[in-house]
Every structure is written in C-alpha cells, then in structure tokens.
Write an enzyme that holds these catalytic residues in place. Structure first.
Site, PDB file in Angstrom:
ATOM      1  CB  SER A  94      87.236 -26.893  61.746  1.00 15.69           C
ATOM      2  OG  SER A  94      86.665 -28.043  61.149  1.00 15.69           O
ATOM      3  CG  ASP A  95      86.599 -29.433  67.937  1.00 17.90           C
ATOM      4  OD1 ASP A  95      86.788 -30.636  67.666  1.00 17.90           O
ATOM      5  OD2 ASP A  95      85.925 -29.059  68.911  1.00 17.90           O
ATOM      6  CB  ILE A  96      81.764 -27.623  65.805  1.00 20.16           C
ATOM      7  CG1 ILE A  96      80.501 -26.806  66.117  1.00 20.16           C
ATOM      8  CG2 ILE A  96      81.436 -29.076  65.515  1.00 20.16           C
ATOM      9  CD1 ILE A  96      79.533 -26.706  64.950  1.00 20.16           C
TER      10      ILE A  96
END
Length: 269
Positions: free
Chosen positions: A147-149
């Site tokens: 994931s990434d944010i």
C-alpha cells in the site's frame, strides 16, 4: 472542494481537493449541525476507530491460533502503523520490504500515484521471490499486501517531509484547516498470480495547532517517517483534530475494511 459535501464511507470517493482549506468556524456543509467524532484520546481498538467511519466492524478472529487462517499473508511494508492494523485485524503475517526509490515515481494525480507506488512495491518484492515456491499444488494460498498513502493539502500532494523546514511548512498549513488522504492498496495472490487494487480516501479537519506543539513534533522526528508529516494518532496531535470524515485506520496507512475486502476477493481470484 465543491460546495456540497457528504460524509464518506470507506469505499466512496471524497469530494475533489480544495484549493483553500475551510477554517473550523466555516465548517463544511456535511458537518454543519452535526456532532462529528472528536479525537481527544487515541482511538480504542476496533470500536472507536469504526465509529469514525460509521461502518459496522467486520468479524475477524482475535485469536488466529484458535481459528487458523486458511492462507499465508505477507505485508510488504515496514510501517509500524500498518503492522499494528493487521495485528488488530487478527491476522498472522510476515513482513517484507520493497526498498524502492519512491520519489523516482511521479504522477500529478494522487489516485494514480498511490496505486502506481503500491504496485511497484509488490513488483519489487515479487522480483526477489521464487514464485514457483508459492504455486505448489495443495499448498495454502499466499497473499502479498502492499500500500501507499499521500496527503493532499490545497491541491498539492505531500509525501514524507524531507527537511525540518518542509515539515514546519506542512504542519503549519494544517493548523485551522483540513487535509485529504489518498491511500492505494494492492493484494496479490502469489499462488494464482491475480492482483487486485483499490483506493480509499478520508479527510481530517483541524483546530488551530499551537507553534510549540508543531516544534515538539518536529524535534521528536516521527513526522519525517509518515506521509505529509500527518500523525492522526499522536497524543500531541489528537486534541487538535476536529473531525475525521472516513476512517482513522485509512489515515494511518491501511483501511481495515478495504484490506478485508481485497483479501477476500484475492482468495477467490
């Protein structure tokens, strides 16, 4: 941001990004006349975090050994917050890191950027694996979650601050205003080769944050390890959070409901 707002559940998109952050006294229409959840102490596991999103908690095993999970799970991240979130969900998992140069991957659209980064992390980890080891007949399926944010403030994408000056600029900009977070999650079934991904978005509204609080956060240094220097769960920050539209776990790096959904779908893929 458009003049009409509505509270989001975990999987609905937030309104387009604002060019000017609303002040607390100009509460957006979807918060007017309401009493949004205030974060005056760290969210209690499951219950309070779920209250922020208005979503009924999904059932998860609190004791994986009592009800063994029928698959293996790899978390493609060294993030403490993401590890804590998966632990809270009752999963057993191992950790692998992608070790990619995230700043070499650029997109102007935050939706595209986080999905591209989440996929790049998955590809980097898989490149170091012998995938045939995960495709043996009769073995349990193995899932890889990456994931990434990013934080979006006044239409500008903000990742981890690279200097004290940048961190100061970020945090002062949040004071009395609001930010959006955009998270991308990818779950890859290493057994079948199927890859599924989706976005999750949230918004955080702040009261005025005193300069001494900002200075203390920068001296502590943890702001340099999170997107936009945004620490929703930090005890110095919580008293100045007016409201969260979306889920707190999404803001912290991994939406529990989206992770559950993608894991379920990946097992069927």
């Amino acid at each position: 941001m458009q003049s009409s707002h509505r509270p989001c559940n975990l999987l609905c998109p937030v309104a387009p990004y604002a060019t000017a952050a609303p002040r607390p006294q100009q509460r957006p229409p979807h918060l007017l006349g309401t009493h949004p959840q205030r974060l005056l102490s760290p969210p209690r596991r499951h219950s309070e975090a779920r209250l922020l999103s208005g979503v009924t908690p999904m059932t998860t095993s609190s004791s994986p050994t009592a009800n063994p999970q029928p698959f293996k799970l790899i978390l493609g991240s060294s993030s403490v917050a993401r590890k804590n979130i998966l632990n809270e969900m009752g999963f057993e998992f191992q950790v692998m890191t992608a070790d990619i140069d995230e700043r070499s991957i650029r997109r102007e659209d935050p939706d595209e950027l986080v999905m591209l980064l989440a996929e790049a992390k998955a590809d980097a980890i898989m490149s170091r694996m012998n995938i045939s080891d995960y495709q043996k007949e009769g073995d349990e399926p193995t899932l890889l979650i990456t994931s990434d944010i990013v934080v979006v403030h006044e239409g500008i994408i903000r990742e981890k601050p690279s200097s004290k000056e940048e961190a100061l600029q970020f945090l002062k900009g949040y004071s009395g205003g609001h930010v959006s977070t955009v998270g991308g999650v990818v779950v890859t079934n290493l057994t079948t080769g199927k890859k599924l991904g989706s976005l999750d978005k949230a918004e955080v509204y702040f009261h005025d944050i005193p300069d001494e609080i900002i200075e203390n956060l920068i001296v502590e240094g943890v702001v340099f390890r999170v997107a936009g220097g945004l620490l929703l769960e930090h005890p110095l920050v919580l008293p100045f959070v007016e409201a969260v539209v979306g889920s707190s776990d999404s803001v912290m790096g991994l939406s529990k409901d989206l992770a559950n959904k993608l894991i379920h779908e990946a097992l069927l893929a």
